[in-house]
Design an enzyme around this catalytic site. Structure first.
Site, mmCIF file in Angstrom:
data_model
loop_
_atom_site.group_PDB
_atom_site.id
_atom_site.type_symbol
_atom_site.label_atom_id
_atom_site.label_comp_id
_atom_site.label_asym_id
_atom_site.label_seq_id
_atom_site.Cartn_x
_atom_site.Cartn_y
_atom_site.Cartn_z
ATOM 1 N N CYS A 2 0.849 -1.184 0.000
ATOM 2 C CA CYS A 2 0.000 0.000 0.000
ATOM 3 C C CYS A 2 0.885 1.234 0.000
ATOM 4 C CB CYS A 2 -0.894 0.014 1.229
ATOM 5 S SG CYS A 2 -1.881 -1.475 1.428
ATOM 6 N N ARG A 27 1.856 0.425 -7.488
ATOM 7 C CA ARG A 27 1.772 -0.647 -6.507
ATOM 8 C C ARG A 27 0.430 -1.374 -6.569
ATOM 9 N NH1 ARG A 27 4.764 0.450 -1.386
ATOM 10 N NH2 ARG A 27 6.542 1.738 -1.910
ATOM 11 N N TRP A 74 -4.577 -1.615 -0.822
ATOM 12 C CA TRP A 74 -4.912 -2.874 -1.475
ATOM 13 C C TRP A 74 -5.543 -3.741 -0.396
ATOM 14 C CZ3 TRP A 74 -4.198 -4.216 -6.612
ATOM 15 C CH2 TRP A 74 -4.541 -5.539 -6.932
ATOM 16 N N ASN A 98 0.631 0.032 6.131
ATOM 17 C CA ASN A 98 1.022 -0.906 5.085
ATOM 18 C C ASN A 98 1.524 -2.159 5.774
ATOM 19 O OD1 ASN A 98 1.966 -2.225 2.838
ATOM 20 N ND2 ASN A 98 3.709 -0.878 2.494
ATOM 21 N N GLY A 99 0.857 -3.309 5.531
ATOM 22 C CA GLY A 99 1.283 -4.547 6.160
ATOM 23 C C GLY A 99 0.110 -5.315 6.717
ATOM 24 N N GLU A 478 17.588 -23.445 -6.879
ATOM 25 C CA GLU A 478 17.540 -21.980 -6.934
ATOM 26 C C GLU A 478 18.745 -21.358 -6.233
ATOM 27 O OE1 GLU A 478 16.298 -17.881 -7.067
ATOM 28 O OE2 GLU A 478 16.204 -19.632 -8.386
ATOM 29 N N LYS A 482 21.375 -18.851 -8.007
ATOM 30 C CA LYS A 482 21.671 -17.506 -7.510
ATOM 31 C C LYS A 482 23.171 -17.299 -7.372
ATOM 32 C CE LYS A 482 17.964 -15.290 -7.287
ATOM 33 N NZ LYS A 482 17.663 -16.006 -8.547
ATOM 34 N N GLU A 485 24.814 -17.042 -10.902
ATOM 35 C CA GLU A 485 24.528 -15.910 -11.773
ATOM 36 C C GLU A 485 25.070 -14.588 -11.254
ATOM 37 O OE1 GLU A 485 20.340 -15.619 -12.477
ATOM 38 O OE2 GLU A 485 19.814 -15.635 -10.365
ATOM 39 N N HIS A 501 24.616 -41.100 -6.292
ATOM 40 C CA HIS A 501 24.506 -41.486 -7.704
ATOM 41 C C HIS A 501 25.388 -40.616 -8.599
ATOM 42 C CE1 HIS A 501 21.285 -44.377 -7.025
ATOM 43 N NE2 HIS A 501 20.775 -43.505 -6.174
ATOM 44 N N LYS A 601 17.335 -8.816 -17.483
ATOM 45 C CA LYS A 601 16.199 -9.001 -16.590
ATOM 46 C C LYS A 601 15.094 -9.816 -17.264
ATOM 47 C CE LYS A 601 13.946 -8.471 -12.786
ATOM 48 N NZ LYS A 601 14.367 -9.296 -11.642
#
Length: 606
Positions: A2, A27, A74, A98-99, A478, A482, A485, A501, A601
Site C-alpha cells: 500500500c 503498486r 490494497w 502498510n502490512g 535456486e 543464484k 549468476e 549417484h 532481466k
C-alpha cells in the site's frame, strides 16, 4: 505494498498528498483516503476505487489543513469499500498502515470488551484504538505509539496524525519500508522516494524497528530499543526518482529486504485472512481440472517446481512441469481437462510466451502468474494471477520468486478446497501458516550478519554443492542458480538422495555443501546424506531450525538456525538465507550484483 504519504507543510497539504499518492499507483490499490487537521480537528475523506474519486470529493469539499496523511489501499482485511479505506481514526488519532497485523483478532476482542467500537473490518483500526487507549492513560502521542508497537505482531509501516497536534507526525516500520523527506520548514513521510520526489531530494530511510517523531523542525529517530539514533540522509538525483536503492548498496539487497512486505501483500490478495480461507481464483473451476501443465524459465521454473509439490499434496492434482524452452518441443498431450500455468516475472519471456501460444493453439486454457499486468503474457492468457511484487530492478530475481511462491501456495489451497480433497479445518491451518510468512521472513533477515560471515568462506572456493529433499530440492537448485549468476562461482543443486549417484565423487575437504533441511518428515533421510558428506571431509553449511540443529550431529562447519514454522511454508522463508548467501558472496567477489555479466532481466529471444 500500500502507499503511505504524510506531510507537515506550509500550505494546504491535501492536493500535495494526492499528487504523491499518484506516484505510488504502480503498486496497485482499490481505495484511497486522506486525513488532515482542520483547525486542530481530524477530518477524513475516503473513496473506493481510483484516486480520481478521491479528487472529486476534495473538489467538492476542499481541505485547508497544513498537516495530513494519505493512503492507497490494497484490500487485505475487509473488502474494498469506503469504510475499510484508510486512514482509520478515533477521536484522538488517525493512522495509515502498510502490512498485516497478525494478532489483530485477539487485540480487537480485548478492545471490544473494554467498550471500544469499531467501524471497519480491518486490522488497522485496532492500531488506532490501542494508541487512543494509551493516550487516555496519560502517555504522549509518541509514547502511546511506542507502547502500541510492542503489542503488535506482523509486518508494517505506519504513519500517525493526532488531534490538536498541528506540528507532529509519528512513523514506524517493521518489515515494510518507510522514508523521511526533509524540506525547508516542511517534513514528509512516504512509502518510498518515488512518492516524495516532487517535494524534496533529501531522504532518510527508517531501519527495521525504528520509530520516528517528525516536526517541521526535523525528525528524531528511535531504534527498536528506544535509543535515539541517526539514519543516513541521502540526496537523490533525478534518476533515483524512478528507481531508488534507499540505504541499500544494491537493488538486489533492497529487494531481498522488501520480501516481507511483498509476500504479505500478495498473500492478502489471494487469502481471506480473517476467516482462514483461500479465495478461489476467478475464472478457474479446479473441480473440472484433472491436470496442471506448469512451464517457466530460470528462477520462475524453480518456483513452479516447488508449486508442483503443493498442488499434488494439497489439491491431489497431477502436475507436469517443463522448462519453457523444451515444453512445446516435447509435444505433451493436452486434454480438455488440462490447465496450463505459465510463470514469468516480466510477462515477456520469449520461451514462456511461445509455450502459452502452443497451449492456446491446442485448445487448452492458460493462467499466467506474472508481475507485470500490462505484459504480453498477461494480455494473451485466459486469466492472470498477479504476483504484486512491484518493480524488481535486480536481474537476479528475489522478491518476484517468493511472490510467485505465495501465489502458487495460496492457489493450491484454493484448488484443494474446490476439488473437495482439503478439509475446511486443514484449509484454516494452511492459511494461518501462510499469514505468518511475512513475520518469519523478517526474523530470517536478522540472520544476515552470520550469513555474511559464511559468505567469506564461500567466496574463496570454485565449486559449491546444494542439497535438499522435497520442496527443499528446488530451493537447492535456486540457491545454486543464484550463486552462479551473481558471483560466477560454479554451483550445482541436487536432490539429496541423488548424492550417491554421482555427485559424491566431488566431495573433498575443499567442497562446501549447503544443505537445506528444515526439521520435517524427510529430515532423517537428509541427515544420512550429510553423514556421507562429513565422512569424506566435506564442509557442511546447514540451514535448519532449532530441532534440526539438535538432531543433526554431523559436525556442520556452520549452522544457520531458522525460526520454527510448519513444513508447508518453509520454501518461502528459507529462500531468504539462500538469497543472502549468494548476495554477500557476490559482493565479496566484487561482481556487478544488480547487472551480472551476460544476463538480462527479461529474456525476450529464444
Amino acid at each position: 505494498m500500500c502507499g503511505i504519504v504524510g506531510i507537515l507543510g506550509l500550505t494546504p497539504v491535501a492536493p500535495l498528498i494526492v499528487d504523491a499518492l499518484k506516484r505510488l499507483e504502480y503498486r496497485g490499490y482499490d481505495s484511497a483516503g486522506i486525513a488532515t487537521l482542520e483547525a486542530g480537528h481530524l477530518e477524513r475523506l475516503r473513496a473506493e476505487g481510483k484516486l480520481r474519486n478521491l479528487e472529486g470529493r476534495l473538489a467538492r469539499a476542499p481541505r485547508r489543513g497544513t498537516a495530513g496523511i494519505g493512503h492507497t489501499r490494497w484490500a487485505t482485511h475487509g473488502a474494498p469499500s469506503e469504510r475499510n479505506a484508510h486512514p482509520h481514526a478515533t477521536e484522538r488519532v488517525a493512522v495509515v498502515h502498510n502490512g498485516i497485523i497478525e494478532n489483530f483478532r485477539e487485540l480487537r476482542e480485548e478492545l471490544l470488551a473494554a467498550g471500544r467500537q469499531f467501524e471497519s473490518e480491518t486490522d488497522t483500526e485496532v492500531i488506532a484504538h490501542l494508541v487512543t487507549v494509551e493516550m487516555a492513560r496519560g502517555r504522549t502521542p509518541a509514547d502511546a505509539v511506542a507502547a502500541t508497537l510492542a503489542r503488535l505482531r506482523g509486518a508494517f509501516a505506519l504513519a500517525f496524525l493526532f488531534e490538536g497536534e498541528e506540528d507532529l507526525l509519528v512513523g514506524a516500520r517493521r518489515g515494510s519500508p518507510l522514508a523521511i523527506g526533509y524540506g525547508a520548514g516542511e517534513m514528509f513521510l512516504g512509502s518510498d522516494a518515488i512518492a516524495l520526489a516532487p517535494f524534496t531530494d533529501t531522504i532518510a530511510y527508517l531501519e527495521e524497528g525504528d520509530l520516528v517523531v517528525v516536526t517541521r523542525a526535523g525528525a528524531t529517530v528511535h531504534d527498536e530499543a528506544g535509543a535515539i539514533v541517526d539514519r543516513p540522509i541521502v540526496t537523490m538525483t533525478g534518476a533515483t526518482y524512478v528507481v531508488d536503492k534507499g540505504n541499500h548498496r544494491h537493488f538486489m539487497t533492497k529487494e531481498i529486504h522488501e520480501q516481507p512486505d511483498v509476500v504479505g501483500r500478495t498473500l492478502s490478495h489471494y487469502l481471506d485472512l480473517p476467516n482462514g480461507r483461500a479465495r478461489p481464483p476467478e475464472g478457474i473451476d479446479f473441480s473440472a481440472v484433472d491436470r496442471l501443465a506448469l512451464t517457466a524459465c530460470g528462477t520462475a521454473f524453480y518456483a513452479g517446481s516447488i508449486g508442483r509439490y503443493w498442488f499434488e499434496r494439497i489439491a491431489r492434482l497431477a502436475v507436469d512441469i517443463d522448462v519453457a524452452s523444451e515444453f512445446r518441443y516435447r509435444e505433451p498431450p493436452l486434454s480438455p481437462g488440462t490447465l496450463a500455468l505459465v510463470i514469468s516475472q516480466s510477462g515477456e519471456t520469449a520461451d514462456t510466451l511461445a509455450s502459452l501460444r502452443h497451449v492456446r493453439q491446442a485448445g487448452a486454457r492458460v493462467a499466467a502468474v506474472v508481475n507485470v499486468r500490462e505484459s504480453t503474457i498477461a494480455r494473451e492468457a485466459d486469466l492472470v494471477l498477479p504476483t504484486l511484487a512491484g518493480p524488481e530492478i535486480g536481474v537476479a530475481s528475489t522478491k518476484a520468486f517468493t511472490a510467485q511462491l505465495a501465489v502458487l501456495a495460496a492457489t493450491a489451497v484454493a484448488a484443494g478446497r474446490a476439488r473437495g480433497v482439503l478439509p475446511a479445518e486443514e484449509e484454516v491451518k494452511l492459511v494461518r501458516a501462510l499469514s505468518e510468512v511475512p513475520r518469519l521472513m523478517t526474523e530470517a533477515l536478522r540472520l544476515e550478519p552470520q550469513i555474511e560471515t559464511i559468505a567469506r568462506e564461500i567466496a574463496r572456493v570454485k565449486d559449491v554443492l546444494y542439497l535438499g529433499r522435497g520442496t527443499s530440492y528446488p530451493l537447492a537448485l535456486e540457491g545454486a542458480l543464484k550463486l552462479k549468476e551473481i558471483s560466477y562461482i560454479h554451483a550445482e543443486g541436487y536432490a539429496a538422495g541423488e548424492l550417491k549417484h554421482g555427485p559424491i565423487a566431488l566431495i573433498d575437504e575443499t567442497m562446501p555443501v549447503v544443505v537445506i533441511a528444515p526439521y520435517d518428515g524427510l529430515f532423517e533421510k537428509t541427515v544420512s546424506n550429510m553423514q556421507e558428506v562429513a565422512a569424506r571431509g566435506g564442509r557442511i553449511i546447514l540451514i535448519t531450525d532449532r530441532r534440526g540443529r539438535a538432531a543433526a550431529d554431523v559436525g556442520a562447519v556452520e549452522t544457520i538456525v531458522m525460526p520454527d514454522m510448519p513444513a508447508a511454508i518453509t520454501p518461502l522463508v528459507y529462500a531468504i538465507p539462500v538469497q543472502l548467501l549468494a548476495y554477500h558472496t557476490a559482493v565479496l567477489m566484487g561482481t556487478d550484483v544488480d547487472q551480472p555479466r551476460n544476463l538480462a532481466k527479461s529474456v525476450t529471444v529464444e
